[in-house]
Design an enzyme around this catalytic site. Structure first.
Site, short mmCIF file in Angstrom:
data_model
loop_
_atom_site.label_atom_id
_atom_site.label_comp_id
_atom_site.label_asym_id
_atom_site.label_seq_id
_atom_site.Cartn_x
_atom_site.Cartn_y
_atom_site.Cartn_z
CG ASN A 9 -1.69 1.21 1.47
OD1 ASN A 9 -1.80 2.05 0.58
ND2 ASN A 9 -2.27 1.34 2.66
CE LYS A 11 -0.05 3.17 4.80
NZ LYS A 11 0.12 3.25 6.25
CG HIS A 93 -5.58 1.89 5.58
ND1 HIS A 93 -5.14 2.84 6.48
CD2 HIS A 93 -4.54 1.03 5.41
CE1 HIS A 93 -3.89 2.55 6.83
NE2 HIS A 93 -3.51 1.47 6.19
CD GLU A 95 -2.68 5.45 6.99
OE1 GLU A 95 -2.65 5.46 5.75
OE2 GLU A 95 -1.76 4.95 7.68
CD GLU A 163 -3.26 -2.53 7.56
OE1 GLU A 163 -2.19 -2.81 6.99
OE2 GLU A 163 -3.86 -1.45 7.40
N GLY A 169 3.00 2.07 10.75
CA GLY A 169 4.02 3.11 10.58
C GLY A 169 4.77 3.46 11.85
CB SER A 209 5.56 -2.05 11.96
OG SER A 209 5.20 -0.71 12.24
P1 PGA Z 1 3.20 0.15 7.54
O1 PGA Z 1 1.68 0.38 7.03
O2 PGA Z 1 3.66 -1.13 6.93
O3 PGA Z 1 3.94 1.34 7.05
O4 PGA Z 1 3.13 0.07 9.03
C1 PGA Z 1 0.79 -0.69 6.91
C2 PGA Z 1 -0.53 -0.22 6.36
O5 PGA Z 1 -1.01 0.85 6.77
O6 PGA Z 1 -1.14 -0.90 5.51
#
Ligand code: PGA
Length: 249
Positions: A9, A11, A93, A95, A163, A169, A209
């Site tokens: 992803n 983003k 997601h 976010e 997640e 992140g 992560s």
């Molecule tokens: P990350 O994000 O691997 O940077 O922690 C995962 C995600 O939000 O899908």
């Protein structure tokens, strides 16, 4: 047998120049033994699809609208994603839930639209740190699942990504036992709702992560069928480490 899936992803990251990372990945994995999916920003989707055209790597969207067309400035329909070369779309997601106030019922409507258009819906669920500390994780995940997963789901059109919000992140990862507990819970809920056949065929991804260094351990957890990867999917070399771990799992 569930085919394993490494999903990236990007983003809101990636200009034209970053398509070079995808070219590198395409050269490294013309026909991987696991599914590999990259979800770039919508601006790059069509070119990303062309970049991986000669390989088994697939591309996907990061969101779609619940309607097929119409007066929705700035939005993109599931059919448009498909038309641009996508085979899947990430939905719900954390976010999106946070930045755009998306509720479970919005995500369910988007997932229906995605499935109707012929896309796989990768539906994300996950708890906040506060919810985990209050021992509410499974309640939250259960509620998100019943609210956002549509009735028409099958092992073909649905993928669920667990997640934990606090792991995205941050470099923080739940223990392997914690990941296993949630994945077993998700599997059981799917089997109860859709029957054992369908419930067992839906792929479950862990996200938050995931890096080349921790991927093999995470992939050894039962009911983990792959990963949804943010930061480590932006560089071909990093994502390759995760693909390799999945191919060897
Ligand atoms: P990350 O994000 O691997 O940077 O922690 C995962 C995600 O939000 O899908």
């Amino acid at each position: 047998m569930r085919r394993k899936l490494a999903a990236g992803n990007w983003k809101m990251n990636g200009m034209s120049a970053e398509l070079e990372e995808l070219s590198t990945l395409a050269r490294m994995y013309p026909s991987p033994t696991v599914d590999v999916l990259i979800c770039p920003p919508a601006t790059l989707l069509h070119r990303a699809a062309s970049t991986v055209q000669a390989t088994d790597i697939q591309v996907g969207g990061q969101d779609c609208h619940a309607n097929t067309s119409g007066a929705h400035t700035g939005d993109i329909s599931a059919g448009m994603l498909l038309d641009a070369g996508a085979s899947a779309v990430i939905l719900g997601h954390s976010e999106r839930r946070e930045d755009h106030g998306e509720q479970n019922e919005d995500i369910r409507a988007k997932a229906r639209a995605a499935m109707d258009a012929g896309l796989k819906a990768i539906i994300c669920v996950g708890e906040s740190l506060e919810q985990r500390e209050a021992a509410n994780t499974l309640d939250i995940i259960g509620g998100q699942m019943s609210g956002s997963i549509p009735d028409q789901s099958t092992g073909e059109n649905l993928i669920v990504a667990y997640e934990p919000i606090w792991a995205i992140g941050t470099g923080k990862v739940p223990t392997l036992d914690e990941i296993g507990e949630v994945h077993d819970f998700i599997r059981t809920r799917l089997e109860r709702r859709f029957g054992e056949g369908v419930g067992r065929s839906v792929r479950l991804l862990y996200g938050g992560s995931v890096k080349p260094g921790n991927a093999a351990d995470i992939f050894a957890v039962s009911n983990v069928d792959g990963a949804l990867v943010g930061g480590a999917s932006l560089k071909a070399q990093d994502f390759a480490g995760i693909i390799d771990a999945l191919q060897n799992a």
